[in-house]
Each structure stands twice: as structure tokens, then as C-alpha cells.
Design a protein around this motif. Structure first.
Motif, PDB file in Angstrom:
ATOM      1  N   CYS A 161       0.852  -1.113   0.046  1.00 22.79           N
ATOM      2  CA  CYS A 161      -0.310  -0.246  -0.135  1.00 22.79           C
ATOM      3  C   CYS A 161       1.163   1.324  -0.020  1.00 22.79           C
ATOM      4  O   CYS A 161       0.200   2.022  -0.786  1.00 22.79           O
ATOM      5  CB  CYS A 161      -0.648  -0.519   1.461  1.00 22.79           C
ATOM      6  SG  CYS A 161      -2.231  -1.079   1.562  1.00 22.79           S
ATOM      7  N   GLU A 190       2.640   1.742  -3.143  1.00 22.69           N
ATOM      8  CA  GLU A 190       1.460   2.194  -4.043  1.00 22.69           C
ATOM      9  C   GLU A 190       1.289   3.271  -3.936  1.00 22.69           C
ATOM     10  O   GLU A 190       0.935   4.190  -5.407  1.00 22.69           O
ATOM     11  CB  GLU A 190       0.038   1.306  -4.463  1.00 22.69           C
ATOM     12  CG  GLU A 190      -0.017  -0.788  -4.381  1.00 22.69           C
ATOM     13  CD  GLU A 190      -0.986  -1.155  -4.321  1.00 22.69           C
ATOM     14  OE1 GLU A 190      -1.304  -0.606  -3.997  1.00 22.69           O
ATOM     15  OE2 GLU A 190      -0.843  -2.312  -4.379  1.00 22.69           O
ATOM     16  N   GLU A 191       0.586   4.084  -2.937  1.00 25.90           N
ATOM     17  CA  GLU A 191       0.463   5.913  -2.654  1.00 25.90           C
ATOM     18  C   GLU A 191       1.839   5.782  -3.104  1.00 25.90           C
ATOM     19  O   GLU A 191       1.459   7.304  -3.446  1.00 25.90           O
ATOM     20  CB  GLU A 191       0.963   5.239  -1.355  1.00 25.90           C
ATOM     21  CG  GLU A 191      -0.803   4.768  -0.471  1.00 25.90           C
ATOM     22  CD  GLU A 191      -0.801   4.685   1.151  1.00 25.90           C
ATOM     23  OE1 GLU A 191      -0.001   5.718   1.814  1.00 25.90           O
ATOM     24  OE2 GLU A 191      -1.986   4.335   1.919  1.00 25.90           O
ATOM     25  N   GLU A 192       2.867   6.005  -2.838  1.00 25.60           N
ATOM     26  CA  GLU A 192       4.365   7.038  -3.518  1.00 25.60           C
ATOM     27  C   GLU A 192       4.105   6.994  -5.175  1.00 25.60           C
ATOM     28  O   GLU A 192       4.485   7.612  -5.537  1.00 25.60           O
ATOM     29  CB  GLU A 192       5.439   5.999  -3.026  1.00 25.60           C
ATOM     30  CG  GLU A 192       5.483   5.942  -1.754  1.00 25.60           C
ATOM     31  CD  GLU A 192       7.551   5.559  -1.373  1.00 25.60           C
ATOM     32  OE1 GLU A 192       7.591   5.363  -1.700  1.00 25.60           O
ATOM     33  OE2 GLU A 192       7.380   5.204   0.137  1.00 25.60           O
ATOM     34  N   GLU A 193       3.359   5.824  -5.431  1.00 28.25           N
ATOM     35  CA  GLU A 193       3.938   6.014  -7.325  1.00 28.25           C
ATOM     36  C   GLU A 193       3.093   6.431  -7.696  1.00 28.25           C
ATOM     37  O   GLU A 193       2.532   7.044  -8.146  1.00 28.25           O
ATOM     38  CB  GLU A 193       3.701   4.100  -7.275  1.00 28.25           C
ATOM     39  CG  GLU A 193       3.209   4.156  -8.987  1.00 28.25           C
ATOM     40  CD  GLU A 193       3.350   2.211  -9.125  1.00 28.25           C
ATOM     41  OE1 GLU A 193       2.828   2.662 -10.679  1.00 28.25           O
ATOM     42  OE2 GLU A 193       3.661   1.549  -8.551  1.00 28.25           O
ATOM     43  N   ASP A 194       1.732   5.909  -6.721  1.00 27.75           N
ATOM     44  CA  ASP A 194       0.526   7.381  -7.025  1.00 27.75           C
ATOM     45  C   ASP A 194       0.410   8.877  -6.746  1.00 27.75           C
ATOM     46  O   ASP A 194       0.235   9.702  -7.861  1.00 27.75           O
ATOM     47  CB  ASP A 194      -1.283   6.950  -6.320  1.00 27.75           C
ATOM     48  CG  ASP A 194      -1.211   5.920  -6.339  1.00 27.75           C
ATOM     49  OD1 ASP A 194      -1.070   4.778  -7.780  1.00 27.75           O
ATOM     50  OD2 ASP A 194      -2.303   4.923  -6.421  1.00 27.75           O
ATOM     51  N   LEU A 195       0.704   9.278  -6.124  1.00 22.31           N
ATOM     52  CA  LEU A 195       1.401  10.377  -5.983  1.00 22.31           C
ATOM     53  C   LEU A 195       2.094  10.910  -6.962  1.00 22.31           C
ATOM     54  O   LEU A 195       1.947  12.307  -7.388  1.00 22.31           O
ATOM     55  CB  LEU A 195       2.340  10.778  -4.437  1.00 22.31           C
ATOM     56  CG  LEU A 195       2.313  12.002  -4.254  1.00 22.31           C
ATOM     57  CD1 LEU A 195       1.310  13.152  -4.025  1.00 22.31           C
ATOM     58  CD2 LEU A 195       3.396  12.197  -2.164  1.00 22.31           C
ATOM     59  N   SER A 230       2.695  10.135 -10.201  1.00 28.03           N
ATOM     60  CA  SER A 230       2.177  10.082 -10.881  1.00 28.03           C
ATOM     61  C   SER A 230       1.263  10.844 -10.717  1.00 28.03           C
ATOM     62  O   SER A 230       0.930  11.818 -12.378  1.00 28.03           O
ATOM     63  CB  SER A 230       1.376   8.268 -11.474  1.00 28.03           C
ATOM     64  OG  SER A 230       1.763   7.295 -11.455  1.00 28.03           O
ATOM     65  N   LYS A 231       0.297  11.162 -10.345  1.00 29.89           N
ATOM     66  CA  LYS A 231       0.074  11.886 -10.072  1.00 29.89           C
ATOM     67  C   LYS A 231      -0.169  13.718 -10.140  1.00 29.89           C
ATOM     68  O   LYS A 231      -0.262  14.728 -10.802  1.00 29.89           O
ATOM     69  CB  LYS A 231      -1.176  13.046  -8.488  1.00 29.89           C
ATOM     70  CG  LYS A 231      -2.378  13.916  -8.660  1.00 29.89           C
ATOM     71  CD  LYS A 231      -2.974  13.119  -6.904  1.00 29.89           C
ATOM     72  CE  LYS A 231      -3.799  14.735  -6.726  1.00 29.89           C
ATOM     73  NZ  LYS A 231      -4.506  14.221  -4.985  1.00 29.89           N
ATOM     74  N   GLU A 254      -3.462  17.421  -0.701  1.00 27.09           N
ATOM     75  CA  GLU A 254      -4.097  16.015   0.604  1.00 27.09           C
ATOM     76  C   GLU A 254      -4.754  16.312   1.478  1.00 27.09           C
ATOM     77  O   GLU A 254      -4.402  15.766   2.581  1.00 27.09           O
ATOM     78  CB  GLU A 254      -2.546  15.390   0.384  1.00 27.09           C
ATOM     79  CG  GLU A 254      -1.627  15.084  -0.654  1.00 27.09           C
ATOM     80  CD  GLU A 254      -2.007  14.216  -2.377  1.00 27.09           C
ATOM     81  OE1 GLU A 254      -3.357  13.324  -1.394  1.00 27.09           O
ATOM     82  OE2 GLU A 254      -2.061  14.221  -3.288  1.00 27.09           O
TER      83      GLU A 254
END
Length: 471
Positions: A24, A27-32, A34-35, A128
Motif C-alpha cells: 500500500c 502504491e501510494e508513493e507511486e500514485d502521488l 504519477s498524479k 492532499e
């Protein structure tokens, strides 16, 4: 056996849970990432597409205010053309210290403001749901810091963490920025009828301009180039008369263009043309790859009605050639400490004014630069005036804020961060004057590190004191 089976199941469950938490987090770091990459690029593109219309303070102020309205962000303006956007703290981050981002905008050099503006817009829209955030866009006219000088100090409380965001050739986080002095050198000139037969206009155009900074060694200052060209004519016995010269918009900025009109004696036309072809070829070889929109041309024009007298021509060209421009001093590690830049030549009736700026991390160097310019003007019989000055700014690179930002940088990018001194003067000076107790970091950013620096700032906001509601 049942106990053993139960123990194995517990171990398996704990391992699965830890793996899930790690996954998780990843994934959160990757999502940030990418965003940030996607949205900050979109903000930047929109600013680029709008740049041709954002050529006045009114236009930029309206753009920012309308953007905030469309995004549902609280926005106000003051009487000094500053635009203030604010976001309240979420319940989770109600104990976090307030964060303030200060970003300048300047119609005279808007394209160099695009990256810091894009970072600031992203932060205010995509923070955020963290702590209280205020983003202030301060107005400038030729990098004069006019907006921030008049900004109300109420935005900077003792517990504020302030990020002073600026454009720059080199991306860096700084706890020390330069002091600055601005100058005008003016002289009256007299005129006479031309004696030469043909007139030519020499132009250098299409340069990006910007704030004098660490790229000064490579920026092809068109005013300095034309000054050197005129001096070459004199020392190589090429007879010419000077009708007009101008360039730049502000002494505090790099000039984007410069132009001179000269009258050439008929016997020297071939010599003049050969020298121009050589000068253009050399200049293009040195600079065209880095500045592909730059043009260096000369063309025959109508013979002017008047030209400078030879006496004033000699004095003016000597002054322009002698004025210091470029790196003034370096430290033992070859880092720039002091720089000077000729920013503009403006004609008003029979008076020419050359404007320049000096930046230095050393107060003693700034005093030396003052003296050097004053001495040159005295020898050239030119009026010297120091029009503005500001102190340098220095903070502690081991402060809590500096450590937190370095940790956020490492967390987001996986790289270590080193604070570097900024040889350009920044808005950090004026924040410190408004409240010396708030914590400040200066940020210089361009397109090459826009995503990384934006992500670092958001990570910093996420890391601030908060209640972990998931627990």
C-alpha cells in the motif's frame, strides 16, 4: 499440532499484513508521483499556452483569480496586485504549523515564472487535505519585488513554514541567497549631421531574458555583444557614426534584445560587412544551439537625420565597453559569489541611461561593485546613481524546517539533497524583514525538476503533525 498450526497461521497472517502495508505504501508513493507528474505538467502547459496573452500585471492577476474561482479555492487580492489563495487545515492536520508559498509573477519575464507558478498552483489545489496553506503570488515589474515589499506581514506568523519559490537556471534548495544593488548610469549626448554615406541597423533578438543568476557565464548578453562590436570598430580603424542604440527593459533582468544603427563611410563598407559576417558566425556558433530562437542580423536602412558627435560617441562606447558584466568573483571551490549584469540601454530625448545590477553572497563584494561602477562613471564623466539595494538572506541549514524538507526530498525522490547558496537575490529577504521568527527555505526551480520539487513539497505537507485516523 493444533497449537503449531495456529502459530503458523498467525505468522502467515502477520506476514501478509506487513506485505499489504508495504505494498500500500509503495502504491501510494507511486500514485502521488504519477498524479504530480500528470497534473503539474497540465498546469504548466496551460500557462505556456496562455503566455502570449499574459503580458500585463492586470492580465496575470485576472488569470490567477479566475483560475482559483474555477477550482473553488478561496482567493483575494490586495491593493498592490498580490493574489492570495488559501486552504483551511483538515481535521486530521489541525495541529500542523501553517505553510506559506510565496511566488512572484512579472509580465516583463513571464515565461521564466511559469515553472514556479505551476508548482504553486498544484500545491494549492492538490495539497492532499493537509495543514493550513496560503499561496501568495506577488507582483513584480522588472524584478523589483514591488508586490512583496508592500505585502501585509500578517501572513507570516512565528510558526509559519515559508517556501520562497523562484525560477532559475539551476534547480536548488537554498538557505542563503544573495544581496543586490541596482544602478543607473546616465549621460547627455549631442548630435550632428552624418558624414557617412550608408546606414545599417544591427539587431540581436529572440533571447529569453530572465533574472541574472548562475548561468551568467553562458547567457549571450546582446547589449554587451553590441558594445564589444562597436569597440572593435574603433580599435580597428573602421570609421563609423552612431545614430541610435537601445536594448533590454530593466537593469534587473537579462536583456532579450538590443539594436544599434550606425552610419558607415563608403570606403569602409566592405570592411564593415566582412566584420559583421564574422561576428554573426562566431556568435551563432557559440549560442544558437542553446538559444535556437535567437537571431543576429544587420541590414541597410535609411540614412538618419542625425548622429552622435565623435566626442560623445567615443565616451559612450568606452563606457559601454568598460562596464563590468558577468562573473565578478568566485570562491575557492570555483562557485560563483558575485555577478554583475548590464540589463538595459534606454534613450530619452538627448539622454542615454544604462542600467545594471550586481548580486553577491558577500556584503564586501557588493561594496566593491559599487565602487567599481562609481569609478568607471567618474572616469567617463557619466552620472552614477545607485537606485535600489537589498540585503542577502541566510538561514540555518540544520534547522527543523531544513531537515524536514531534506527528508521529504529523500522520501519522494530516493535521492539525497544538498542545500546550495543562490547567487541571485530572491524574495526571501523581504519575508525575513516581515517576520524574522518564521522559518524560510528558498527554492529555485525550472522544468527539469518541476515534478520532483512539487512532489517534495507535497510530501513535506503530508509529513506534518497530524492524527492518523486509519489507526
Amino acid at each position: 499440532m493444533k497449537k503449531l498450526t495456529t502459530a503458523i497461521l498467525l505468522v502467515a497472517l502477520v506476514g501478509t499484513a506487513l506485505f499489504s502495508l508495504t505494498a500500500c505504501s509503495s502504491e501510494e508513493e507511486e500514485d502521488l508521483s504519477s498524479k504530480v507528474e500528470e497534473k503539474v505538467a497540465a498546469y504548466r502547459t496551460d500557462l505556456e499556452d496562455s503566455a502570449d496573452t499574459l503580458t500585463s500585471t492586470v492580465a496575470i492577476k485576472e488569470y490567477l483569480s479566475n483560475w482559483a474561482k474555477e477550482k473553488g479555492i478561496t482567493c483575494t487580492t490586495d491593493g498592490h496586485d498580490n493574489v492570495i489563495m488559501s486552504v483551511k487545515a483538515s481535521e486530521e492536520y489541525k495541529e500542523a504549523d501553517p505553510t506559506v508559498i510565496v511566488c512572484s509573477y512579472d509580465p516583463k519575464q513571464f515565461r521564466t515564472c511559469i515553472d514556479p507558478i505551476a508548482l504553486s498552483l498544484y500545491a494549492v489545489k492538490n495539497n492532499e487535505s493537509t495543514g493550513r496553506l496560503t499561496v501568495i503570488f506577488t507582483s513584480e515589474d522588472g524584478h523589483d519585488f514591488s508586490g512583496i515589499r508592500s505585502l501585509n506581514s500578517k501572513y507570516f506568523t512565528d510558526d509559519s513554514n515559508v517556501f520562497c519559490v523562484n525560477g532559475g537556471d539551476k534547480n536548488m534548495w537554498s538557505t542563503s541567497t544573495a544581496g543586490r544593488s541596482s544602478y543607473d548610469f546616465s549621460t547627455e549626448v549631442s548630435y550632428t549631421a552624418p558624414e557617412g554615406e550608408k546606414a545599417y541597423r544591427i539587431r540581436i533578438e529572440g533571447l529569453p531574458g530572465g533574472i541574472p543568476d548562475s548561468r551568467i557565464s553562458s547567457y549571450p548578453n546582446p547589449i554587451k555583444e553590441i558594445g564589444d562590436l562597436l569597440a572593435y570598430f574603433k580599435t580597428n580603424s573602421l570609421i563609423y557614426e552612431l545614430a541610435d542604440i537601445h536594448g533590454g527593459e530593466s537593469g534587473n533582468l537579462y536583456p532579450k534584445s538590443a539594436s544599434v544603427t550606425v552610419v558607415i563611410d563608403e570606403d569602409d563598407i566592405e570592411k564593415f560587412q566582412k566584420r559583421m559576417e564574422t561576428a554573426i558566425e562566431n556568435y551563432n556558433d557559440d549560442n544558437l544551439e542553446d538559444y535556437p530562437e535567437m537571431t543576429y542580423t544587420y541590414e541597410e536602412v535609411e540614412l538618419p537625420r542625425r548622429v552622435m558627435t565623435q566626442e560623445h560617441l567615443n565616451e559612450f562606447v568606452s563606457l559601454l565597453y568598460t562596464l563590468i558584466d558577468g562573473v565578478y568573483s568566485r570562491d575557492d571551490d570555483d562557485n560563483q559569489v558575485s555577478i554583475t549584469s548590464i540589463g538595459s540601454i534606454i534613450k530619452n530625448e538627448n539622454r542615454y541611461t544604462i542600467s545594471a545590477v550586481g548580486n553577491s553572497l558577500s556584503e564586501a563584494d557588493l561594496t566593491e561593485i559599487d565602487t567599481a561602477y562609481k569609478t568607471i562613471c567618474g572616469l567617463a564623466n557619466v552620472n552614477y546613481k545607485k537606485t535600489d539595494s537589498q540585503s542577502g538572506w541566510t538561514s540555518d541549514s540544520d534547522s527543523d524546517l531544513a531537515k524536514q524538507v531534506a527528508e521529504a526530498f529523500n522520501s519522494y525522490s530516493g535521492a539525497d539533497m544538498e542545500y546550495r547558496d543562490c547567487v541571485a537575490a530572491t524574495n526571501a529577504t523581504y519575508i525575513q524583514e516581515k517576520n524574522e521568527n518564521c522559518s524560510i527555505i528558498s527554492v529555485s526551480v525550472n522544468e527539469n525538476r518541476l515534478e520532483r520539487y512539487t512532489g517534495t513539497l507535497i510530501t513535506f505537507l503530508l509529513n506534518q503533525t497530524h492524527e492518523n485516523t486509519e489507526e
